[in-house]
Write an enzyme that holds these catalytic residues in place. Structure first.
Site, PDB file in Angstrom:
ATOM      1  N   HIS A  89       5.024 -10.023 -22.982  1.00 56.85           N
ATOM      2  CA  HIS A  89       4.572 -10.577 -24.266  1.00 56.85           C
ATOM      3  C   HIS A  89       3.252  -9.936 -24.685  1.00 56.85           C
ATOM      4  CE1 HIS A  89       6.887 -14.180 -22.639  1.00 56.85           C
ATOM      5  NE2 HIS A  89       7.503 -13.940 -23.782  1.00 56.85           N
ATOM      6  N   ALA A 103       5.224 -19.124 -22.609  1.00 62.50           N
ATOM      7  CA  ALA A 103       5.136 -18.839 -21.161  1.00 62.50           C
ATOM      8  C   ALA A 103       4.856 -17.345 -20.988  1.00 62.50           C
ATOM      9  CB  ALA A 103       6.397 -19.280 -20.436  1.00 62.50           C
TER      10      ALA A 103
HETATM   11  P1  AMP Z   1      10.835 -14.449 -25.097  1.00 65.48           P
HETATM   12  O1  AMP Z   1       9.588 -15.289 -25.079  1.00 65.48           O
HETATM   13  O2  AMP Z   1      11.468 -14.297 -23.758  1.00 65.48           O
HETATM   14  O3  AMP Z   1      11.792 -14.844 -26.184  1.00 65.48           O
HETATM   15  O4  AMP Z   1      10.362 -12.987 -25.467  1.00 65.48           O
HETATM   16  C1  AMP Z   1       9.599 -12.740 -26.626  1.00 65.48           C
HETATM   17  C2  AMP Z   1       9.602 -11.261 -26.877  1.00 65.48           C
HETATM   18  O5  AMP Z   1       9.042 -10.589 -25.745  1.00 65.48           O
HETATM   19  C3  AMP Z   1      11.010 -10.699 -27.062  1.00 65.48           C
HETATM   20  O6  AMP Z   1      10.999  -9.729 -28.089  1.00 65.48           O
HETATM   21  C4  AMP Z   1      11.301 -10.081 -25.724  1.00 65.48           C
HETATM   22  O7  AMP Z   1      12.218  -9.007 -25.789  1.00 65.48           O
HETATM   23  C5  AMP Z   1       9.938  -9.591 -25.327  1.00 65.48           C
HETATM   24  N1  AMP Z   1       9.885  -9.423 -23.867  1.00 65.48           N
HETATM   25  C6  AMP Z   1      10.305 -10.297 -22.932  1.00 65.48           C
HETATM   26  N2  AMP Z   1      10.153  -9.774 -21.698  1.00 65.48           N
HETATM   27  C7  AMP Z   1       9.631  -8.529 -21.869  1.00 65.48           C
HETATM   28  C8  AMP Z   1       9.237  -7.476 -20.986  1.00 65.48           C
HETATM   29  N3  AMP Z   1       9.363  -7.590 -19.667  1.00 65.48           N
HETATM   30  N4  AMP Z   1       8.745  -6.338 -21.527  1.00 65.48           N
HETATM   31  C9  AMP Z   1       8.625  -6.213 -22.871  1.00 65.48           C
HETATM   32  N5  AMP Z   1       8.963  -7.167 -23.752  1.00 65.48           N
HETATM   33  C10 AMP Z   1       9.457  -8.313 -23.268  1.00 65.48           C
END
Ligand code: AMP
Length: 293
Positions: free
Chosen positions: A31, A26
């Site tokens: 990301h 998503a």
């Molecule tokens: P997730 O899909 O939510 O598990 O996130 C995957 C990676 O993206 C993780 O390392 C999160 O910390 C990073 N991430 C999620 N949201 C953000 C954001 N707003 N800014 C930077 N990195 C993010």
């Protein structure tokens, strides 16, 4: 999994640098910023898409987690990703799976307490598997999940994993809300209210920069912002950036961390606060990227 390992064997043999961006899909610009950094730094970029059941403490949250693999695949391709790894749950956790990687210390409190001990065990177990499957030189994580960064960094250090953990800054919407896959679940009213998380963190930062050294007093200023916006905090705390231990007296860098529910949707955010202005330290550079590791 063995398929991906085999496909990457050539790259590894040719000593091409491999970057891994673990995600739950998503995609949003957060990301994509991790992917862009991996693309800049590595010759081969692998993105994993896996909504990891082991790290969800509520079945309803897992079921409601947004998924759009086709869109993610297209965005990944447009961003120059070489491999998208989207394994089915049964491949990651086959029958008889019974191993867990568990980190003590930075997993205590906050997310570890409110999402339960199993949350971080789920994260570290799946990240350890992904690191083993892909064998990256660098793995990219977002500072948005600050405690996760601390936990994964500790795991890599404690287990001598041959990978560098690169921490990337939090990407925000123009009104300050940290981007999150969960934001799409917010109603328009909740979406407006959600800006209070960042505002509360910035209020805590300002209180400290204005000289407040009493942690609970700085936190109270942030809580007032949340309650004025009608947002009930699950927690708003000041912790040490490395250990995630509560800070009562602000003496150096501190991390303000917040979690709150907007309806059914749980959001988290954080702000690293440099309590001692650079000028007073006799230097002008900013808090280093590794400050959270
Ligand atoms: P997730 O899909 O939510 O598990 O996130 C995957 C990676 O993206 C993780 O390392 C999160 O910390 C990073 N991430 C999620 N949201 C953000 C954001 N707003 N800014 C930077 N990195 C993010």
């Amino acid at each position: 999994m063995s398929g991906l390992r085999a496909e990457l064997a050539g790259a590894r043999h040719a000593r091409r640098t491999i970057g891994l961006v673990p995600t739950m899909g998503a995609f949003h610009d957060g990301h994509l910023s991790l992917i862009a950094r991996a693309r800049e730094q590595c010759e081969v970029v692998v993105v994993s898409l896996f909504v990891n059941p082991a790290q969800f403490n509520h079945r309803a949250d897992l079921d409601a987690y947004p998924r759009d693999e086709q869109r993610d695949q297209e965005l990944a391709r447009a961003a120059g990703v070489d491999f998208v790894f989207a394994p089915p749950v049964a491949e990651v956790y086959p029958d008889g799976f019974s191993t867990s990687v568990s980190v003590a210390g930075p997993t205590d409190g906050l997310e570890g307490e409110h999402r339960g001990r199993g949350h971080f065990d789920g994260v570290t177990t799946v990240v350890a598997k992904l690191l083993n499957i892909v064998g990256p030189d660098v793995a990219y994580f977002g500072r948005k999940d600050a405690q996760q960064v601390a936990v994964v960094t500790r795991m890599a250090r404690d287990l001598d994993l041959p990978v560098r953990i690169e921490i990337c800054p939090t990407i925000r919407a123009s009104d300050g809300l940290a981007l999150s896959s969960r934001n799409v679940r917010l109603s328009p009213v909740q979406r407006r209210r959600a800006t209070a998380l960042n505002l509360a963190l910035e209020t805590v930062r300002q209180a400290i920069l204005d000289g407040e050294r009493d942690g609970p007093a700085a936190v109270r200023a942030g809580l007032a912002v949340l309650s004025a916006a009608g947002v009930q905090a699950e927690y708003l705390e000041l912790v040490s950036p490395h250990e995630f231990k509560p800070v009562r007296r602000v003496e150096g860098d501190v991390l303000a961390v917040v979690a709150a529910y907007l309806g059914e949707t749980r959001l988290i955010d954080n702000a690293l606060i440099d309590a001692v202005p650079a000028a007073a330290r006799g230097r002008t550079d900013e808090v280093p990227e590794e400050a959270l590791t």
